[in-house]
Scaffold this active site. Sequence first.
Site, PDB file in Angstrom:
ATOM      1  N   GLU A 117       0.458  -1.214   0.283  1.00  0.00           N
ATOM      2  CA  GLU A 117      -0.127   0.331  -0.078  1.00  0.00           C
ATOM      3  C   GLU A 117       0.994   1.455   0.007  1.00  0.00           C
ATOM      4  O   GLU A 117       1.818   1.557   0.184  1.00  0.00           O
ATOM      5  CB  GLU A 117      -1.464  -0.381   1.262  1.00  0.00           C
ATOM      6  CG  GLU A 117      -1.969   1.140   1.221  1.00  0.00           C
ATOM      7  CD  GLU A 117      -2.631   1.740  -0.385  1.00  0.00           C
ATOM      8  OE1 GLU A 117      -3.234   0.785  -0.530  1.00  0.00           O
ATOM      9  OE2 GLU A 117      -2.445   1.816  -0.562  1.00  0.00           O
ATOM     10  N   PHE A 118       0.460   2.504  -0.611  1.00  0.00           N
ATOM     11  CA  PHE A 118       1.619   3.541  -1.165  1.00  0.00           C
ATOM     12  C   PHE A 118       0.869   4.774  -1.183  1.00  0.00           C
ATOM     13  O   PHE A 118       0.953   5.900  -0.590  1.00  0.00           O
ATOM     14  CB  PHE A 118       1.558   3.389  -2.405  1.00  0.00           C
ATOM     15  CG  PHE A 118       2.466   2.658  -3.046  1.00  0.00           C
ATOM     16  CD1 PHE A 118       4.121   3.108  -2.416  1.00  0.00           C
ATOM     17  CD2 PHE A 118       2.601   1.190  -3.611  1.00  0.00           C
ATOM     18  CE1 PHE A 118       4.967   1.532  -3.047  1.00  0.00           C
ATOM     19  CE2 PHE A 118       2.641   0.592  -3.981  1.00  0.00           C
ATOM     20  CZ  PHE A 118       4.636   0.343  -4.059  1.00  0.00           C
ATOM     21  N   ASN A 171       9.637   3.831  -0.519  1.00  0.00           N
ATOM     22  CA  ASN A 171       9.975   4.891   1.428  1.00  0.00           C
ATOM     23  C   ASN A 171      11.435   4.719   1.470  1.00  0.00           C
ATOM     24  O   ASN A 171      11.713   6.335   1.793  1.00  0.00           O
ATOM     25  CB  ASN A 171       9.407   3.868   2.279  1.00  0.00           C
ATOM     26  CG  ASN A 171       7.654   4.431   2.291  1.00  0.00           C
ATOM     27  OD1 ASN A 171       7.314   4.632   1.323  1.00  0.00           O
ATOM     28  ND2 ASN A 171       7.458   3.226   3.616  1.00  0.00           N
ATOM     29  N   CYS A 179       6.106   4.645   9.173  1.00  0.00           N
ATOM     30  CA  CYS A 179       6.452   4.015   8.141  1.00  0.00           C
ATOM     31  C   CYS A 179       7.815   4.831   7.298  1.00  0.00           C
ATOM     32  O   CYS A 179       8.913   3.388   7.970  1.00  0.00           O
ATOM     33  CB  CYS A 179       5.501   4.321   6.614  1.00  0.00           C
ATOM     34  SG  CYS A 179       4.101   3.847   6.692  1.00  0.00           S
ATOM     35  N   LYS A 185      10.554   3.270  10.525  1.00  0.00           N
ATOM     36  CA  LYS A 185      10.962   2.060  10.391  1.00  0.00           C
ATOM     37  C   LYS A 185      11.347   0.719   8.958  1.00  0.00           C
ATOM     38  O   LYS A 185      11.435  -0.020   9.480  1.00  0.00           O
ATOM     39  CB  LYS A 185       9.365   1.315  10.695  1.00  0.00           C
ATOM     40  CG  LYS A 185       8.383   0.818  10.275  1.00  0.00           C
ATOM     41  CD  LYS A 185       7.141   0.060  10.904  1.00  0.00           C
ATOM     42  CE  LYS A 185       5.819  -0.131   9.730  1.00  0.00           C
ATOM     43  NZ  LYS A 185       5.757  -0.702   8.163  1.00  0.00           N
ATOM     44  N   LYS A 225       3.241  14.614  10.587  1.00  0.00           N
ATOM     45  CA  LYS A 225       2.684  15.708   9.573  1.00  0.00           C
ATOM     46  C   LYS A 225       1.228  16.117   9.311  1.00  0.00           C
ATOM     47  O   LYS A 225       0.688  15.830  10.337  1.00  0.00           O
ATOM     48  CB  LYS A 225       3.256  15.063   8.152  1.00  0.00           C
ATOM     49  CG  LYS A 225       1.816  13.306   7.671  1.00  0.00           C
ATOM     50  CD  LYS A 225       2.453  13.162   6.755  1.00  0.00           C
ATOM     51  CE  LYS A 225       1.266  12.230   5.797  1.00  0.00           C
ATOM     52  NZ  LYS A 225       1.500  11.877   4.364  1.00  0.00           N
TER      53      LYS A 225
HETATM   54  P1  NAD Z   1      -2.425   0.855  12.050  1.00  0.00           P
HETATM   55  O1  NAD Z   1      -1.659   0.453  13.974  1.00  0.00           O
HETATM   56  O2  NAD Z   1      -2.986   1.190  12.752  1.00  0.00           O
HETATM   57  O3  NAD Z   1      -3.500  -0.995  12.296  1.00  0.00           O
HETATM   58  C1  NAD Z   1      -2.651  -2.471  12.434  1.00  0.00           C
HETATM   59  C2  NAD Z   1      -4.434  -2.868  13.122  1.00  0.00           C
HETATM   60  O4  NAD Z   1      -4.102  -4.204  13.009  1.00  0.00           O
HETATM   61  C3  NAD Z   1      -4.837  -2.099  14.417  1.00  0.00           C
HETATM   62  O5  NAD Z   1      -5.837  -1.973  14.677  1.00  0.00           O
HETATM   63  C4  NAD Z   1      -4.682  -3.648  15.650  1.00  0.00           C
HETATM   64  O6  NAD Z   1      -6.209  -3.865  16.455  1.00  0.00           O
HETATM   65  C5  NAD Z   1      -5.198  -4.530  13.939  1.00  0.00           C
HETATM   66  N1  NAD Z   1      -4.777  -6.207  14.713  1.00  0.00           N
HETATM   67  C6  NAD Z   1      -3.300  -6.321  15.060  1.00  0.00           C
HETATM   68  N2  NAD Z   1      -3.296  -7.633  15.547  1.00  0.00           N
HETATM   69  C7  NAD Z   1      -4.626  -8.152  14.890  1.00  0.00           C
HETATM   70  C8  NAD Z   1      -4.682  -9.676  14.974  1.00  0.00           C
HETATM   71  N3  NAD Z   1      -3.776 -10.516  15.316  1.00  0.00           N
HETATM   72  N4  NAD Z   1      -6.092  -9.429  13.398  1.00  0.00           N
HETATM   73  C9  NAD Z   1      -7.336  -8.475  13.301  1.00  0.00           C
HETATM   74  N5  NAD Z   1      -6.542  -7.293  14.020  1.00  0.00           N
HETATM   75  C10 NAD Z   1      -5.229  -7.243  14.295  1.00  0.00           C
HETATM   76  O7  NAD Z   1      -1.688  -0.230  11.292  1.00  0.00           O
HETATM   77  P2  NAD Z   1      -1.156   1.068   9.785  1.00  0.00           P
HETATM   78  O8  NAD Z   1      -0.779   2.073   9.855  1.00  0.00           O
HETATM   79  O9  NAD Z   1      -2.223   0.601   9.411  1.00  0.00           O
HETATM   80  O10 NAD Z   1      -0.399  -0.521   9.217  1.00  0.00           O
HETATM   81  C11 NAD Z   1      -0.355  -1.702   9.117  1.00  0.00           C
HETATM   82  C12 NAD Z   1       0.441  -2.263   7.502  1.00  0.00           C
HETATM   83  O11 NAD Z   1       0.425  -0.857   6.950  1.00  0.00           O
HETATM   84  C13 NAD Z   1       1.991  -1.822   8.537  1.00  0.00           C
HETATM   85  O12 NAD Z   1       2.568  -2.550   7.773  1.00  0.00           O
HETATM   86  C14 NAD Z   1       2.419  -0.061   8.017  1.00  0.00           C
HETATM   87  O13 NAD Z   1       4.103  -0.731   7.359  1.00  0.00           O
HETATM   88  C15 NAD Z   1       1.748  -0.851   6.209  1.00  0.00           C
HETATM   89  N6  NAD Z   1       1.787   0.723   5.668  1.00  0.00           N
HETATM   90  C16 NAD Z   1       1.293   1.573   6.431  1.00  0.00           C
HETATM   91  C17 NAD Z   1       0.670   2.941   6.214  1.00  0.00           C
HETATM   92  C18 NAD Z   1      -0.015   4.103   6.978  1.00  0.00           C
HETATM   93  O14 NAD Z   1       0.233   5.194   6.786  1.00  0.00           O
HETATM   94  N7  NAD Z   1      -0.197   4.283   8.085  1.00  0.00           N
HETATM   95  C19 NAD Z   1       0.937   3.437   4.343  1.00  0.00           C
HETATM   96  C20 NAD Z   1       1.429   2.569   3.873  1.00  0.00           C
HETATM   97  C21 NAD Z   1       1.651   0.970   4.272  1.00  0.00           C
END
Ligand code: NAD
Length: 439
Positions: free
Chosen positions: A149-150, A209, A261, A264, A322
């Site tokens: 996801e971007f 990233n 992001c 990490k 941001k």
């Molecule tokens: P987040 O922490 O906001 O959300 C993760 C969710 O997963 C939480 O609500 C948590 O309770 C839930 N969770 C944990 N274990 C679980 C399980 N076993 N079953 C169901 N739910 C569970 O994380 P995020 O920011 O959405 O990021 C998720 C992934 O996407 C990461 O790898 C991140 O690097 C990637 N990503 C994030 C972004 C961003 O801008 N936030 C953009 C692109 C990619």
Amino acid sequence: MKIAVVGTGYVGLVTGVCFAESGNEVTCIDIDEKKISELKAGRLPIYEPDLDTYFKRSSNEGRLNFTTDLSDGLKGAQAIFLALPTPPGLDGSADLSYILGAAKDLGTLLDHYAVIINKSTVPVGTAERVRAEIQKNAKIEFDVISNPEFLREGLAVSDFMNPDRVVIGTTSQKAKKIMKELYEPFVKEGNPILFMDERSAEMTKYAANAFLAMKISFMNEIANLSEKVGANVDDIRLGIGTDDRIGKRFLFPGIGYGGSCFPKDVMALYKTAEEYKYDFKILRAVTEVNQLQKRTIFNKVSDYFKGDLKGRTFALWGLAFKPDTDDIREAPALELIDLLIDAGASVRAFDPEAAVNVKKLYGDTPKLELTDHQYEALKEADALLIATEWDLFRSPDFKTIVKELKQPVIFDGRNLYDPHKLKKLGFHYESIGRSSSDV
Ligand code: NAD
């Protein structure tokens, strides 16, 4: 199509809401009971422009549902998205326990063909590990693919609805067909769906990233050197950004990148390189520069007050990492707060969206006060510090700032104002990469 999204955080919720908006039947699953009950009650746990409109529409029309019960959520789903956390482990490499844990459960629960789509940012080889984990208990055919996801926080919905590109890593024709069907409504203007193998897709996300983080650290170094040599980084930014090969975006210097992001992902890619005995030198420098840059405003403040910060109060505008988000993960503002408090100062801070999360993190720390209004933070403060470039900070009432502060001093970590204008208004104004001769 029937879709399940496992993990309802920033990525999972936006993914679920946007796929529901394009007509799919989506169930978002999370282990966080409070989050799911809030969502069921029609309340969003995060702030993201436009999310509320789509969320309400799809929820009201019954296309978007929420559950904590994985087996319930998976029923009939042809596409199962994993949008789970991949936080840094103790050594900085990506912690895959959430992903592999979910894969284990999927193995026992799946009772029909489905494509398991990894949306989390994961190291090369993860799709194979997820496949192996599911396979241990699986009774049916399935595919595991990579679909990084971007989206950018603050622009998440618009990024998801109009992606520059969609990257899909799979060699399975069956999975390709399903993914094409899902994403075609979002690329009507001709932006590409790029199919590649899983490893390349996984690596693409880290490369993107790391490249963006490198651009930020590079510009921060140019800014720091500009201050020393008496050059103006704003002019340099325009001078290089007009070159098509460089591009205008992501050239703004500041107080370092944060968020969930970049820090990490840069570290995780470095660790992957290490694992393959490759010394990825640039990434080491990108991180090191960023860590130093996060202290820039503190250093400037400390120099200005000759190290005498004890008992002083500083107004801080901006807490989110941001603008247009309430996310404070790895936000430079937090490091600034900690440094000031450690030096014996107090902080009075304002942020239009992120104050609630800061309150949760800091509790009732006596030296940190969160205000409801941006000008309230200024009262009797020794200086105003700016850490996030929210639009509402761009054209403030400078007369009120002068009136409320003890003395007209601003340290701007986001270069929001014209140094000449601020000098005329009587401010001592310091920003990033614009030497004192500019002022
Ligand atoms: P987040 O922490 O906001 O959300 C993760 C969710 O997963 C939480 O609500 C948590 O309770 C839930 N969770 C944990 N274990 C679980 C399980 N076993 N079953 C169901 N739910 C569970 O994380 P995020 O920011 O959405 O990021 C998720 C992934 O996407 C990461 O790898 C991140 O690097 C990637 N990503 C994030 C972004 C961003 O801008 N936030 C953009 C692109 C990619």
